[in-house]
Every structure is written in structure tokens, then in C-alpha cells.
Design a protein around this motif. Structure first.
Motif, PDB file in Angstrom:
ATOM      1  N   ASN A   2     -46.419 -10.111 -14.875  1.00 35.13           N
ATOM      2  CA  ASN A   2     -45.511  -9.197 -15.553  1.00 35.13           C
ATOM      3  C   ASN A   2     -46.038  -8.880 -16.942  1.00 35.13           C
ATOM      4  OD1 ASN A   2     -43.367  -7.680 -16.337  1.00 35.13           O
ATOM      5  ND2 ASN A   2     -41.863  -9.308 -16.193  1.00 35.13           N
ATOM      6  N   ARG A   3     -46.381  -7.633 -17.184  1.00 32.46           N
ATOM      7  CA  ARG A   3     -46.916  -7.217 -18.484  1.00 32.46           C
ATOM      8  C   ARG A   3     -45.835  -6.737 -19.443  1.00 32.46           C
ATOM      9  NH1 ARG A   3     -52.426  -7.065 -18.132  1.00 32.46           N
ATOM     10  NH2 ARG A   3     -53.246  -6.931 -16.034  1.00 32.46           N
ATOM     11  N   VAL A   4     -44.673  -6.379 -18.919  1.00 31.28           N
ATOM     12  CA  VAL A   4     -43.583  -5.877 -19.745  1.00 31.28           C
ATOM     13  C   VAL A   4     -42.572  -7.001 -19.960  1.00 31.28           C
ATOM     14  CG1 VAL A   4     -41.718  -4.193 -19.927  1.00 31.28           C
ATOM     15  CG2 VAL A   4     -43.897  -3.534 -18.882  1.00 31.28           C
ATOM     16  N   LEU A   5     -42.289  -7.308 -21.227  1.00 27.81           N
ATOM     17  CA  LEU A   5     -41.322  -8.347 -21.563  1.00 27.81           C
ATOM     18  C   LEU A   5     -39.974  -7.686 -21.829  1.00 27.81           C
ATOM     19  CD1 LEU A   5     -43.522 -10.438 -24.017  1.00 27.81           C
ATOM     20  CD2 LEU A   5     -43.249 -10.711 -21.548  1.00 27.81           C
ATOM     21  N   ALA A  32     -36.887 -17.647 -23.691  1.00 30.79           N
ATOM     22  CA  ALA A  32     -38.345 -17.554 -23.819  1.00 30.79           C
ATOM     23  C   ALA A  32     -38.839 -16.418 -22.936  1.00 30.79           C
ATOM     24  CB  ALA A  32     -38.994 -18.866 -23.422  1.00 30.79           C
ATOM     25  N   LEU A  33     -39.757 -15.635 -23.452  1.00 37.26           N
ATOM     26  CA  LEU A  33     -40.320 -14.508 -22.704  1.00 37.26           C
ATOM     27  C   LEU A  33     -41.743 -14.760 -22.246  1.00 37.26           C
ATOM     28  CD1 LEU A  33     -39.071 -11.573 -24.959  1.00 37.26           C
ATOM     29  CD2 LEU A  33     -38.085 -12.361 -22.795  1.00 37.26           C
ATOM     30  N   ALA A  34     -42.526 -15.457 -23.075  1.00 36.24           N
ATOM     31  CA  ALA A  34     -43.930 -15.692 -22.747  1.00 36.24           C
ATOM     32  C   ALA A  34     -44.484 -16.792 -23.643  1.00 36.24           C
ATOM     33  CB  ALA A  34     -44.744 -14.417 -22.944  1.00 36.24           C
ATOM     34  N   ALA A  35     -45.578 -17.363 -23.208  1.00 40.73           N
ATOM     35  CA  ALA A  35     -46.355 -18.283 -24.031  1.00 40.73           C
ATOM     36  C   ALA A  35     -47.741 -17.673 -24.176  1.00 40.73           C
ATOM     37  CB  ALA A  35     -46.440 -19.654 -23.389  1.00 40.73           C
ATOM     38  N   VAL A  36     -48.187 -17.556 -25.421  1.00 38.32           N
ATOM     39  CA  VAL A  36     -49.488 -16.965 -25.708  1.00 38.32           C
ATOM     40  C   VAL A  36     -50.268 -17.955 -26.556  1.00 38.32           C
ATOM     41  CG1 VAL A  36     -50.693 -15.015 -26.757  1.00 38.32           C
ATOM     42  CG2 VAL A  36     -48.473 -14.646 -25.663  1.00 38.32           C
ATOM     43  N   ALA A  37     -51.360 -18.474 -26.017  1.00 41.43           N
ATOM     44  CA  ALA A  37     -52.204 -19.435 -26.731  1.00 41.43           C
ATOM     45  C   ALA A  37     -51.377 -20.582 -27.317  1.00 41.43           C
ATOM     46  CB  ALA A  37     -53.011 -18.722 -27.823  1.00 41.43           C
ATOM     47  N   GLY A  38     -50.415 -21.080 -26.541  1.00 39.62           N
ATOM     48  CA  GLY A  38     -49.609 -22.211 -26.972  1.00 39.62           C
ATOM     49  C   GLY A  38     -48.462 -21.861 -27.898  1.00 39.62           C
ATOM     50  N   VAL A  39     -48.243 -20.575 -28.129  1.00 44.24           N
ATOM     51  CA  VAL A  39     -47.170 -20.124 -29.004  1.00 44.24           C
ATOM     52  C   VAL A  39     -46.102 -19.443 -28.151  1.00 44.24           C
ATOM     53  CG1 VAL A  39     -46.591 -18.573 -30.909  1.00 44.24           C
ATOM     54  CG2 VAL A  39     -48.758 -19.819 -30.934  1.00 44.24           C
ATOM     55  N   GLU A  99     -22.938  -8.545 -37.732  1.00 43.90           N
ATOM     56  CA  GLU A  99     -22.907  -7.882 -36.424  1.00 43.90           C
ATOM     57  C   GLU A  99     -23.910  -8.628 -35.554  1.00 43.90           C
ATOM     58  OE1 GLU A  99     -24.151  -3.599 -34.421  1.00 43.90           O
ATOM     59  OE2 GLU A  99     -24.141  -3.798 -36.590  1.00 43.90           O
ATOM     60  N   THR A 100     -23.546  -8.969 -34.320  1.00 46.79           N
ATOM     61  CA  THR A 100     -24.422  -9.773 -33.460  1.00 46.79           C
ATOM     62  C   THR A 100     -25.872  -9.380 -33.682  1.00 46.79           C
ATOM     63  OG1 THR A 100     -22.702 -10.139 -31.807  1.00 46.79           O
ATOM     64  CG2 THR A 100     -24.991 -10.389 -31.083  1.00 46.79           C
ATOM     65  N   ILE A 101     -26.681 -10.372 -34.023  1.00 45.64           N
ATOM     66  CA  ILE A 101     -28.091 -10.117 -34.348  1.00 45.64           C
ATOM     67  C   ILE A 101     -28.962 -10.587 -33.191  1.00 45.64           C
ATOM     68  CG2 ILE A 101     -28.392 -12.294 -35.609  1.00 45.64           C
ATOM     69  CD1 ILE A 101     -30.103 -10.540 -37.592  1.00 45.64           C
ATOM     70  N   ARG A 102     -29.975  -9.783 -32.901  1.00 42.68           N
ATOM     71  CA  ARG A 102     -30.946 -10.107 -31.867  1.00 42.68           C
ATOM     72  C   ARG A 102     -32.316  -9.937 -32.487  1.00 42.68           C
ATOM     73  NH1 ARG A 102     -31.714  -9.095 -25.648  1.00 42.68           N
ATOM     74  NH2 ARG A 102     -29.558  -9.775 -25.634  1.00 42.68           N
ATOM     75  N   LYS A 103     -33.148 -10.964 -32.287  1.00 44.74           N
ATOM     76  CA  LYS A 103     -34.503 -10.911 -32.845  1.00 44.74           C
ATOM     77  C   LYS A 103     -35.498 -11.337 -31.779  1.00 44.74           C
ATOM     78  CE  LYS A 103     -34.500 -15.618 -34.693  1.00 44.74           C
ATOM     79  NZ  LYS A 103     -34.670 -16.473 -35.847  1.00 44.74           N
ATOM     80  N   ILE A 104     -36.710 -10.861 -31.919  1.00 44.30           N
ATOM     81  CA  ILE A 104     -37.812 -11.362 -31.123  1.00 44.30           C
ATOM     82  C   ILE A 104     -38.607 -12.280 -32.039  1.00 44.30           C
ATOM     83  CG2 ILE A 104     -39.320  -9.391 -31.604  1.00 44.30           C
ATOM     84  CD1 ILE A 104     -40.339  -9.772 -28.653  1.00 44.30           C
ATOM     85  N   TYR A 105     -38.913 -13.469 -31.546  1.00 49.21           N
ATOM     86  CA  TYR A 105     -39.580 -14.448 -32.403  1.00 49.21           C
ATOM     87  C   TYR A 105     -40.914 -14.902 -31.788  1.00 49.21           C
ATOM     88  CZ  TYR A 105     -37.852 -17.870 -29.022  1.00 49.21           C
ATOM     89  OH  TYR A 105     -37.601 -18.558 -27.870  1.00 49.21           O
ATOM     90  N   VAL A 106     -41.767 -15.371 -32.681  1.00 46.64           N
ATOM     91  CA  VAL A 106     -43.026 -16.004 -32.312  1.00 46.64           C
ATOM     92  C   VAL A 106     -43.017 -17.339 -33.032  1.00 46.64           C
ATOM     93  CG1 VAL A 106     -45.536 -15.850 -32.384  1.00 46.64           C
ATOM     94  CG2 VAL A 106     -44.170 -13.759 -32.123  1.00 46.64           C
ATOM     95  N   ALA A 107     -43.032 -18.433 -32.250  1.00 47.88           N
ATOM     96  CA  ALA A 107     -42.929 -19.767 -32.868  1.00 47.88           C
ATOM     97  C   ALA A 107     -43.834 -20.749 -32.166  1.00 47.88           C
ATOM     98  CB  ALA A 107     -41.492 -20.260 -32.805  1.00 47.88           C
TER      99      ALA A 107
END
Length: 107
Positions: A2-5, A32-39, A99-107
Motif C-alpha cells: 500500500n503506497r497511499v496512507l 500507526a500508518l507506517a514504519a520507515v527506517a525504524g521510525v 477544536e478536535t485536533i488531528r496531526k500526522i506525526y513522525v516519531a
């Protein structure tokens, strides 16, 4: 593969630990959407209210909603769609979600 998150997918939320809630009855959750190089790359959401947190190393982009994050050093950051923020592990924060907040994170 799956290339589209799907950042619009439903994020399951649950009430926050009462010891962290300052005002209201906020709920939060992540997916969680994906793991990239351990992130990990994922989506996080919090409903209106105020809560404290201790952060992990993270960069995030706000997708929707609004909030103000206060840091123990006195800095305040107003968040809205497109805001990009760097959090550091161990930082103590207070999140006031308007207002309900939605974020995309990299951790």
C-alpha cells in the motif's frame, strides 16, 4: 504493497488518564500508518479539553483542528492546519484543544 496512507481513517480515542486532565473530558488516540527506517509515522487525534503530557521525540504536522500547546519554559504555540512542530523527549507540555485536533506525526 500500500503506497497511499489513509490519514483520514478513523482514529480510535479513549478518555485520558484523569491525572493528566486539567479541564473538560478530552479523549485521544493514535493509529500507526507506517514504519520507515525504524521510525513510526502515524495519525494522532485529541478532542476538546486541556491535558498535560510528557513528550517523546517527534515532528508533526497539524491536519485539522486548533489547539494551543504550552511548554514548561514559557513558550506557547498556537496550532492550526499546516502547523509544523518539533517536540523533544521529556518536555512537559499542556495541550488546550479548542477544536478536535488531528496531526500526522513522525516519531
Amino acid at each position: 504493497m500500500n503506497r497511499v496512507l489513509d490519514v483520514a481513517a478513523t482514529v480510535p480515542t479513549a478518555p485520558l488518564d484523569p491525572g493528566t486532565v486539567v479541564d473538560g473530558a478530552p479523549e485521544a488516540g493514535s493509529r500507526a500508518l507506517a514504519a520507515v527506517a525504524g521510525v513510526e509515522v502515524g495519525v494522532w487525534e485529541m478532542t476538546p479539553g486541556t491535558a498535560t503530557d510528557v513528550e517523546v521525540d517527534e515532528v508533526f504536522v497539524v491536519l485539522s483542528g486548533s489547539a494551543t500547546v504550552s511548554f514548561d519554559d514559557g513558550e506557547h504555540v498556537d496550532l492550526g492546519p499546516g502547523s509544523v512542530v518539533r517536540l523533544r523527549a521529556g518536555e512537559a507540555t499542556t495541550w488546550v484543544v479548542h477544536e478536535t485536533i488531528r496531526k500526522i506525526y513522525v516519531a
